[in-house]
Design a protein around this motif. Structure first.
Motif, PDB file in Angstrom:
ATOM      1  N   VAL A 167      18.048 -45.870   5.943  1.00 16.48           N
ATOM      2  CA  VAL A 167      17.529 -47.241   5.855  1.00 16.48           C
ATOM      3  C   VAL A 167      18.072 -48.043   7.032  1.00 16.48           C
ATOM      4  O   VAL A 167      19.276 -48.243   7.156  1.00 16.48           O
ATOM      5  CB  VAL A 167      17.933 -47.891   4.517  1.00 16.48           C
ATOM      6  N   THR A 168      17.169 -48.495   7.903  1.00 21.26           N
ATOM      7  CA  THR A 168      17.555 -49.176   9.136  1.00 21.26           C
ATOM      8  C   THR A 168      17.095 -50.624   9.129  1.00 21.26           C
ATOM      9  O   THR A 168      15.950 -50.915   8.768  1.00 21.26           O
ATOM     10  CB  THR A 168      16.950 -48.463  10.364  1.00 21.26           C
ATOM     11  N   ALA A 169      17.987 -51.522   9.542  1.00 22.08           N
ATOM     12  CA  ALA A 169      17.640 -52.936   9.683  1.00 22.08           C
ATOM     13  C   ALA A 169      18.132 -53.435  11.027  1.00 22.08           C
ATOM     14  O   ALA A 169      19.156 -52.988  11.547  1.00 22.08           O
ATOM     15  CB  ALA A 169      18.261 -53.758   8.557  1.00 22.08           C
ATOM     16  N   ILE A 170      17.374 -54.385  11.589  1.00 20.59           N
ATOM     17  CA  ILE A 170      17.728 -55.026  12.861  1.00 20.59           C
ATOM     18  C   ILE A 170      18.123 -56.469  12.580  1.00 20.59           C
ATOM     19  O   ILE A 170      17.498 -57.144  11.767  1.00 20.59           O
ATOM     20  CB  ILE A 170      16.542 -54.973  13.843  1.00 20.59           C
ATOM     21  N   GLY A 171      19.164 -56.921  13.254  1.00 26.28           N
ATOM     22  CA  GLY A 171      19.593 -58.313  13.119  1.00 26.28           C
ATOM     23  C   GLY A 171      20.057 -58.872  14.447  1.00 26.28           C
ATOM     24  O   GLY A 171      20.206 -58.133  15.432  1.00 26.28           O
ATOM     25  N   ASP A 172      20.287 -60.183  14.474  1.00 26.85           N
ATOM     26  CA  ASP A 172      20.802 -60.805  15.701  1.00 26.85           C
ATOM     27  C   ASP A 172      22.236 -60.372  15.974  1.00 26.85           C
ATOM     28  O   ASP A 172      22.692 -60.399  17.116  1.00 26.85           O
ATOM     29  CB  ASP A 172      20.740 -62.336  15.595  1.00 26.85           C
ATOM     30  N   ASN A 173      22.943 -59.993  14.915  1.00 28.91           N
ATOM     31  CA  ASN A 173      24.321 -59.521  15.043  1.00 28.91           C
ATOM     32  C   ASN A 173      24.558 -58.477  13.950  1.00 28.91           C
ATOM     33  O   ASN A 173      23.710 -58.277  13.074  1.00 28.91           O
ATOM     34  CB  ASN A 173      25.309 -60.683  14.933  1.00 28.91           C
ATOM     35  N   GLN A 207      17.673 -42.868  14.282  1.00 31.70           N
ATOM     36  CA  GLN A 207      17.127 -43.854  13.350  1.00 31.70           C
ATOM     37  C   GLN A 207      17.679 -45.253  13.620  1.00 31.70           C
ATOM     38  O   GLN A 207      17.069 -46.248  13.233  1.00 31.70           O
ATOM     39  CB  GLN A 207      17.418 -43.449  11.904  1.00 31.70           C
ATOM     40  N   ALA A 208      18.833 -45.337  14.276  1.00 36.57           N
ATOM     41  CA  ALA A 208      19.392 -46.637  14.659  1.00 36.57           C
ATOM     42  C   ALA A 208      18.905 -47.081  16.031  1.00 36.57           C
ATOM     43  O   ALA A 208      18.694 -48.273  16.272  1.00 36.57           O
ATOM     44  CB  ALA A 208      20.923 -46.576  14.644  1.00 36.57           C
ATOM     45  N   ILE A 209      18.700 -46.129  16.945  1.00 37.86           N
ATOM     46  CA  ILE A 209      18.383 -46.464  18.339  1.00 37.86           C
ATOM     47  C   ILE A 209      16.894 -46.778  18.543  1.00 37.86           C
ATOM     48  O   ILE A 209      16.538 -47.782  19.171  1.00 37.86           O
ATOM     49  CB  ILE A 209      18.805 -45.306  19.276  1.00 37.86           C
ATOM     50  N   CYS A 264      21.879 -48.281  10.438  1.00 34.33           N
ATOM     51  CA  CYS A 264      21.203 -47.319   9.574  1.00 34.33           C
ATOM     52  C   CYS A 264      22.180 -46.809   8.519  1.00 34.33           C
ATOM     53  O   CYS A 264      23.265 -46.316   8.866  1.00 34.33           O
ATOM     54  CB  CYS A 264      20.662 -46.145  10.385  1.00 34.33           C
ATOM     55  N   VAL A 265      21.815 -46.926   7.262  1.00 41.09           N
ATOM     56  CA  VAL A 265      22.613 -46.411   6.137  1.00 41.09           C
ATOM     57  C   VAL A 265      21.882 -45.206   5.556  1.00 41.09           C
ATOM     58  O   VAL A 265      20.708 -45.308   5.183  1.00 41.09           O
ATOM     59  CB  VAL A 265      22.810 -47.482   5.049  1.00 41.09           C
ATOM     60  N   ALA A 288       9.526 -54.134   2.302  1.00 39.99           N
ATOM     61  CA  ALA A 288       9.081 -55.534   2.238  1.00 39.99           C
ATOM     62  C   ALA A 288      10.159 -56.500   2.712  1.00 39.99           C
ATOM     63  O   ALA A 288       9.857 -57.614   3.145  1.00 39.99           O
ATOM     64  CB  ALA A 288       8.664 -55.882   0.807  1.00 39.99           C
ATOM     65  N   LEU A 289      11.408 -56.055   2.677  1.00 40.66           N
ATOM     66  CA  LEU A 289      12.515 -56.875   3.192  1.00 40.66           C
ATOM     67  C   LEU A 289      12.635 -56.784   4.717  1.00 40.66           C
ATOM     68  O   LEU A 289      13.495 -57.445   5.309  1.00 40.66           O
ATOM     69  CB  LEU A 289      13.839 -56.436   2.557  1.00 40.66           C
ATOM     70  N   GLY A 290      11.803 -55.938   5.331  1.00 34.72           N
ATOM     71  CA  GLY A 290      11.822 -55.805   6.791  1.00 34.72           C
ATOM     72  C   GLY A 290      12.562 -54.587   7.288  1.00 34.72           C
ATOM     73  O   GLY A 290      12.688 -54.388   8.505  1.00 34.72           O
ATOM     74  N   ALA A 291      13.038 -53.742   6.385  1.00 32.61           N
ATOM     75  CA  ALA A 291      13.769 -52.544   6.800  1.00 32.61           C
ATOM     76  C   ALA A 291      12.807 -51.406   7.129  1.00 32.61           C
ATOM     77  O   ALA A 291      11.682 -51.351   6.622  1.00 32.61           O
ATOM     78  CB  ALA A 291      14.717 -52.099   5.687  1.00 32.61           C
ATOM     79  N   ASP A 292      13.255 -50.504   7.989  1.00 33.59           N
ATOM     80  CA  ASP A 292      12.565 -49.236   8.210  1.00 33.59           C
ATOM     81  C   ASP A 292      13.229 -48.205   7.318  1.00 33.59           C
ATOM     82  O   ASP A 292      14.455 -48.030   7.366  1.00 33.59           O
ATOM     83  CB  ASP A 292      12.701 -48.783   9.668  1.00 33.59           C
ATOM     84  N   VAL A 293      12.449 -47.515   6.493  1.00 28.36           N
ATOM     85  CA  VAL A 293      12.995 -46.459   5.639  1.00 28.36           C
ATOM     86  C   VAL A 293      12.497 -45.122   6.183  1.00 28.36           C
ATOM     87  O   VAL A 293      11.314 -44.794   6.077  1.00 28.36           O
ATOM     88  CB  VAL A 293      12.588 -46.649   4.168  1.00 28.36           C
ATOM     89  N   PHE A 294      13.420 -44.378   6.786  1.00 32.73           N
ATOM     90  CA  PHE A 294      13.069 -43.088   7.378  1.00 32.73           C
ATOM     91  C   PHE A 294      13.405 -41.978   6.391  1.00 32.73           C
ATOM     92  O   PHE A 294      14.534 -41.866   5.914  1.00 32.73           O
ATOM     93  CB  PHE A 294      13.835 -42.889   8.685  1.00 32.73           C
ATOM     94  N   HIS A 295      12.397 -41.156   6.104  1.00 32.24           N
ATOM     95  CA  HIS A 295      12.567 -40.064   5.147  1.00 32.24           C
ATOM     96  C   HIS A 295      13.230 -38.875   5.834  1.00 32.24           C
ATOM     97  O   HIS A 295      12.954 -38.578   6.989  1.00 32.24           O
ATOM     98  CB  HIS A 295      11.213 -39.624   4.600  1.00 32.24           C
ATOM     99  N   ALA A 296      14.088 -38.192   5.087  1.00 29.90           N
ATOM    100  CA  ALA A 296      14.701 -36.952   5.558  1.00 29.90           C
ATOM    101  C   ALA A 296      14.412 -35.863   4.535  1.00 29.90           C
ATOM    102  O   ALA A 296      13.409 -35.166   4.640  1.00 29.90           O
ATOM    103  CB  ALA A 296      16.199 -37.149   5.780  1.00 29.90           C
TER     104      ALA A 296
END
Length: 427
Positions: free
Chosen positions: A388-394, A298-300, A335-336, A361-369
């Motif tokens: 809950v996964t988010a991508i950032g510059d850092n 979910q992070a990769i 990913c949290v 809506a905040l731009g996160a991917d929410v992966f169901h388990a």
């Protein structure tokens, strides 16, 4: 001009890893349809995706589904059906499968078998001894002292490992695991350093490592409490420098695949090395897994630019060497995992989940388990509920975005760690 091949994929599993795989595959116009067996509440809501209520070990039912729906490729998510031989069953029916054979899956399903393979391959790992008798195991622990690691020699959903701080704790773990019907245990030296997960695509001949990740296995903040299937992950792990990744390829991944091949084991799928990077910078293998990690996947995968279906099909058809180098997005991901209160022990199911739309809506991917839809409501259906996964510059940015999205989601007794990625927050 040749018409582009449209793929129908059957995806086995119902966790966050499978939702992440389905989500990435459906980003491609080449994938016509995905059937998830059995899937979850997230896959049920996706366009061009259908859940089918079969058990992951119902090989006959899965085989019928492959035939009826004219499936192009089966992608196996969890370790259980791989360890039971789903790939062998489907290959006898001339089905393309991403996932190793039953024999190859022993690299995860039997820790003693994996240790023997590593010894044959010359792969550096923790010193260990295998036991089938509790008294002998406890005597060995008393002789070795603590800290020491006790591992169940079989599949335990990420919860069959006890890192014992005292001899008494190790001996209690030995009793508990034997009482839980594990017939073999592996007692292993305790290694210090940082853990890193390296997942590599392979067709049994060629290896293509994915971005390295770090998982948070303990239930509590500060890496405290019981082991879980994973409470969060981030990628790429800064400790796994390009130089170290090259070393891991040459000293771990390549020897493992070469040794499998020398044993006439046809290994096509993911080879996942769980590594300890010692304070001296040496990679030592803690374990191998035979499938995509969860929650590392979910992070990769959100960082992957190369079409996933091309890679999986190339592995299944043993032509990975012909694929161009992998392309990745710039930036990093976090990913949290949100779990049900009480996990990894007893927990309640059927709690209504809200706020996923706001999180996305905040731009996160929410992966169901552990979710399912009941009476048109999304409810909890497992221990680990969402990733809950988010991508950032850092990492500072990615972590802040992931937790902002987590704050949108609500269900009774929801629990999550608040320190995912703290080790790399400033990098």
């Amino acid at each position: 001009m040749e018409r582009e091949r449209k793929l129908k994929v059957l995806l086995v599993g119902n966790g966050g890893r499978e939702h992440a795989l389905a989500s990435k595959l459906l980003q491609s116009g080449k994938v016509q349809q995905i059937i998830c067996v059995p899937g979850n509440g997230g896959t049920a809501a996706m366009d061009r995706c259908q859940n089918l209520s079969l058990r992951v070990d119902d090989f006959e039912g899965i085989g019928r589904c492959v035939s009826v729906h004219n499936i192009s490729m089966v992608v196996v998510g969890p370790e259980l059906p791989l360890s039971l031989g789903i790939t062998d069953y489907l290959k006898r029916k001339n089905v393309q499968v991403f996932g190793p054979s039953k024999e190859g899956a022993q690299i995860e399903s039997s820790k003693s078998w994996a240790k023997a393979l590593m010894d044959e391959a010359g792969i550096v790992t923790a010193r260990s001894k295998t036991f089938t008798d509790a008294m002998e195991a406890k005597a060995y622990v008393a002789l070795q002292g603590a800290p020491i690691v006790v591992k169940a020699d079989g599949l335990a959903a990420g919860k069959g490992v006890v890192v014992a701080a005292t001899v008494e704790e190790a001996q209690a773990a030995i009793d508990e695991l034997f009482e839980n019907n594990y017939r073999t245990l592996v007692i292993e030296e305790y290694l210090t350093g940082q853990e890193v997960s390296v997942l590599a695509l392979t067709d049994g001949l060629t290896i293509r490592p994915l971005l390295p990740a770090q998982d948070h296995k303990r239930i509590g903040d500060g890496d405290t409490g019981a082991n879980t299937g994973g409470m969060g992950a981030y990628s790429p792990a800064p400790i796994a420098t390009p130089e170290l990744m090259e070393r891991i390829g040459k000293e771990v991944l390549e020897p493992a695949i070469a040794t499998l091949k020398s044993r006439n084991i046809d290994y096509r799928g993911i080879l996942y090395a769980g590594l300890m990077i010692t304070p001296a910078g040496e990679p030592k293998v803690l374990e191998f897994n035979c499938r995509f990690g969860d929650p590392e996947t979910q992070a990769i995968l959100p960082l992957l630019e190369t079409p996933l279906e091309d890679l999986l099909l190339a592995c299944a058809e043993q032509r990975l060497a012909q694929q161009p180098p992998l392309v990745w997005k710039s930036g990093v991901s976090t990913c949290v995992v949100i779990a049900a209160g009480g996990y990894p022990g007893n927990y309640q199911k059927g709690r209504e989940i809200t706020g996923i739309g706001e999180a996305e809506a905040l731009g996160a991917d929410v992966f169901h388990a552990g979710t399912q839809v009941k009476q048109q409501k999304l409810v909890t259906d497992g221990g680990r509920v969402l990733g809950v996964t988010a991508i950032g510059d850092n990492f500072e940015e990615a972590i802040a975005q992931a937790y902002a999205a987590v704050d949108c989601i609500k269900f009774d007794e929801m629990y999550y760690r608040r320190d995912i990625g703290d080790r790399v927050r400033k990098s």
